[in-house]
Design an enzyme around this catalytic site. Sequence first.
Site, mmCIF file in Angstrom:
data_model
loop_
_atom_site.group_PDB
_atom_site.id
_atom_site.type_symbol
_atom_site.label_atom_id
_atom_site.label_comp_id
_atom_site.label_asym_id
_atom_site.label_seq_id
_atom_site.Cartn_x
_atom_site.Cartn_y
_atom_site.Cartn_z
ATOM 1 N N MET A 275 -29.078 35.246 -14.363
ATOM 2 C CA MET A 275 -27.704 34.885 -14.004
ATOM 3 C C MET A 275 -26.866 36.120 -13.688
ATOM 4 O O MET A 275 -26.019 36.554 -14.465
ATOM 5 C CB MET A 275 -27.094 34.051 -15.122
ATOM 6 C CG MET A 275 -27.802 32.714 -15.300
ATOM 7 S SD MET A 275 -27.069 31.659 -16.567
ATOM 8 C CE MET A 275 -27.697 32.429 -18.055
ATOM 9 N N GLY B 245 -29.458 22.190 -21.239
ATOM 10 C CA GLY B 245 -28.667 23.175 -21.955
ATOM 11 C C GLY B 245 -27.393 23.518 -21.217
ATOM 12 O O GLY B 245 -26.515 22.686 -21.042
ATOM 13 N N GLY B 246 -27.289 24.757 -20.768
ATOM 14 C CA GLY B 246 -26.061 25.213 -20.151
ATOM 15 C C GLY B 246 -25.089 25.735 -21.192
ATOM 16 O O GLY B 246 -25.324 25.661 -22.400
ATOM 17 N N TRP B 247 -23.979 26.272 -20.737
ATOM 18 C CA TRP B 247 -23.015 26.904 -21.640
ATOM 19 C C TRP B 247 -22.604 25.968 -22.778
ATOM 20 O O TRP B 247 -22.638 26.327 -23.949
ATOM 21 C CB TRP B 247 -21.800 27.346 -20.834
ATOM 22 C CG TRP B 247 -20.690 27.911 -21.660
ATOM 23 C CD1 TRP B 247 -19.547 27.282 -22.062
ATOM 24 C CD2 TRP B 247 -20.608 29.240 -22.194
ATOM 25 N NE1 TRP B 247 -18.765 28.127 -22.809
ATOM 26 C CE2 TRP B 247 -19.389 29.342 -22.903
ATOM 27 C CE3 TRP B 247 -21.446 30.355 -22.146
ATOM 28 C CZ2 TRP B 247 -18.986 30.518 -23.563
ATOM 29 C CZ3 TRP B 247 -21.046 31.523 -22.789
ATOM 30 C CH2 TRP B 247 -19.832 31.584 -23.487
ATOM 31 N N GLU C 259 -28.110 29.646 -23.736
ATOM 32 C CA GLU C 259 -27.148 30.741 -23.688
ATOM 33 C C GLU C 259 -26.567 31.010 -25.079
ATOM 34 O O GLU C 259 -25.557 30.415 -25.428
ATOM 35 C CB GLU C 259 -26.048 30.413 -22.686
ATOM 36 C CG GLU C 259 -26.600 30.122 -21.302
ATOM 37 C CD GLU C 259 -25.516 29.888 -20.262
ATOM 38 O OE1 GLU C 259 -24.326 30.176 -20.508
ATOM 39 O OE2 GLU C 259 -25.864 29.404 -19.192
ATOM 40 N N TYR C 260 -27.150 31.905 -25.888
ATOM 41 C CA TYR C 260 -28.238 32.807 -25.537
ATOM 42 C C TYR C 260 -29.136 32.963 -26.757
ATOM 43 O O TYR C 260 -28.630 33.014 -27.883
ATOM 44 C CB TYR C 260 -27.708 34.177 -25.113
ATOM 45 C CG TYR C 260 -26.890 34.061 -23.858
ATOM 46 C CD1 TYR C 260 -27.519 34.085 -22.615
ATOM 47 C CD2 TYR C 260 -25.531 33.861 -23.941
ATOM 48 C CE1 TYR C 260 -26.772 33.948 -21.457
ATOM 49 C CE2 TYR C 260 -24.787 33.712 -22.801
ATOM 50 C CZ TYR C 260 -25.402 33.749 -21.556
ATOM 51 O OH TYR C 260 -24.664 33.579 -20.422
ATOM 52 N N TYR D 90 -24.239 37.054 -12.208
ATOM 53 C CA TYR D 90 -22.870 36.792 -11.788
ATOM 54 C C TYR D 90 -22.024 36.597 -13.036
ATOM 55 O O TYR D 90 -22.554 36.626 -14.160
ATOM 56 C CB TYR D 90 -22.786 35.565 -10.878
ATOM 57 C CG TYR D 90 -23.682 34.415 -11.259
ATOM 58 C CD1 TYR D 90 -23.420 33.642 -12.379
ATOM 59 C CD2 TYR D 90 -24.825 34.110 -10.505
ATOM 60 C CE1 TYR D 90 -24.244 32.596 -12.746
ATOM 61 C CE2 TYR D 90 -25.659 33.064 -10.866
ATOM 62 C CZ TYR D 90 -25.357 32.307 -11.979
ATOM 63 O OH TYR D 90 -26.185 31.276 -12.344
ATOM 64 N N ASP D 91 -20.721 36.428 -12.870
ATOM 65 C CA ASP D 91 -19.804 36.285 -14.017
ATOM 66 C C ASP D 91 -19.803 37.514 -14.924
ATOM 67 O O ASP D 91 -19.558 37.406 -16.122
ATOM 68 C CB ASP D 91 -20.124 35.038 -14.845
ATOM 69 C CG ASP D 91 -19.744 33.753 -14.148
ATOM 70 O OD1 ASP D 91 -19.105 33.835 -13.088
ATOM 71 O OD2 ASP D 91 -20.085 32.682 -14.651
#
Length: 627
Positions: free
Chosen positions: A467, A358-360, A401-402, A469-470
């Site tokens: 996650m 997955g990932g963004w 996400e998400y 961060y960001d």
Amino acid sequence: MSTETPERRTRFGWALRRSARTKAIAGLSALLLPIAAMVGLATPASAATSATATYVKKSDWGTGFEGQWTVKNTGTTALSSWTVEWDFPSGTSVSSAWDATVTGSGNHWTAKNLGWNGSLAAGASISFGFNGAGAGSPSSCKLNGASCDGGPTVPGNSAPSAPGTPTASAITNTSAKLSWTAATDDSGIKNYDVLRDGAKVATVTTTTYTDTSLTAGTAYSYSVQARDTSDVTGPVSGAVKVTTTGGGTTDPGTPTAGKINLGYFTEWGVYGRNYHVKNLVTSGSAEQITHINYAFGNVTGGKCTIGDSYADYDKAYTADQSVDGVADTWDQPLRGNFNQLRKLKAKYPKIKVLWSFGGWTWSGGFGQAAQNPAAFAQSCYDLVEDPRWADVFDGIDIDWEYPNACGLTCDTSGPAALKNLTSALRTKFGTSNLVTAAITADGSAGGKIDAADYAGASANLNWYNVMTYDFFGAWAAKGPTAPHSPLTSYSGIPQAGFTTADAIAKLKAQGVPAAKLLLGIGFYGRGWTGVTQDAPGGTATGAAPGTYEAGIEDYKVLKTTCPATGTIAGTAYAHCGTNWWSYDTPATIASKIAWAKTQGLGGAFFWEFSGDTSNGELVKAMGNSLK
């Protein structure tokens, strides 16, 4: 798991890119207005039960607000397009919008679907949002000329309000009692639908219900929805998480022996970054870590698929690039990163490797996967357990996400989708494999943590990579400058709830075991340029220059080019020239992990190896702190 640079694709750690066009979510307001009927029907009266929707004022920052309309097709045939109209009082206007074309004439505003989101199947819904100026609320809303309540324009036929968020009591192995405050309506309340994990399980005429068909040791999410005497339904209430007692012997594996120190290795790092598995050895990082997440496999067509076949298993390594000093041959059955990870595990048997999907950029496929969780799990198992590399991987990680929220795209799979997907993965992979997930750290009221059943899904998982961060970055080009990974809140923070402490507290309160939560650390900084103020909260003119992407830079670069000048909320910041950066250092990592220990967390993880120094300075700080 965090940022993917233009070397391959870009991805923020938890979808705050949307903050470039919206103010961050501050909490759900009480303003709820239903929308109207389906396109193409002959008369407003015939549209009465074909479509409904709600308006939500998602946040208000004094000088403006974020609004969202959600259109739902409640009919039996597809909705081909939609146009929403409403009036704002004088002084209130739309300044920008997304997922719809919004135009205004005086105080009247019109929103039309885009080419990709006009068609809605029966039961489907779509949301679009906007930033507004002023303090007014919409009125006189219409959908294709019909009234806002899904029927003809009839005074006194408005939808009921949302009931109060249920409270739970008398929880046993198999039952729970729910209670809520009544909804209000101008024509009177007829009954309430009780929703469990987004699906209706009962309709009652009182404000209590006892569910007696539950499973021991299982997490559920409950909400309620009112219906008035005209059979008009109102918005769904807030949700309460309920975990039944008992069932403790079936947990698939909460970490107990030592703390986890997990790092992400990116497949594309072997290109422009020139970072290879051998660097884990030469930097000393391999001696510190317990787990590696290999990122990313793709999710497309509802299935797990290969991300980059050349980097994964085809790239030939020379002797000086190889973990064991032995060059690949042209005819060997496995090369690339997979073979190097195999060699790394032979050298460091304690290291476990998970394949992350997955990932963004590649999360868009999870929505289709959620429609058939068993088929998705089978495809993932077949790929991870491919005989060519089955010994390389010890399990699977999913980075969606998400779920039931917006990232690069918006998902409407429902609050139970993640739980269903992880349940299918656990069933297929069994208890001998690790099954984990990377999740949002949006601890704001009504934020992304509230959109999915993370407590319920946690029963199927070994742990969550939260996650943390960001939270803030130069997608808000003019600032204010703020640490992208604050541990705690501080005076002047741009958005309440955007901290590590808030995210962990919310997840624990919803029923996720602390030992199944890992603290997230970024091995990079986020920064602005055109900044004159040293302390956080300054204005900027845009993103600071970065090696691979504006607004982001590796720790190994910032350490020397822009050393830290202070700390705020447990994170370092640096002001050098007109650039302002925030990032973690060995000292802030130590303090964050010390905090994580007080919370009983299962360990920590980081994004990603190549941002560290050549001698693994940050990995070692994590390893030493976790001991």
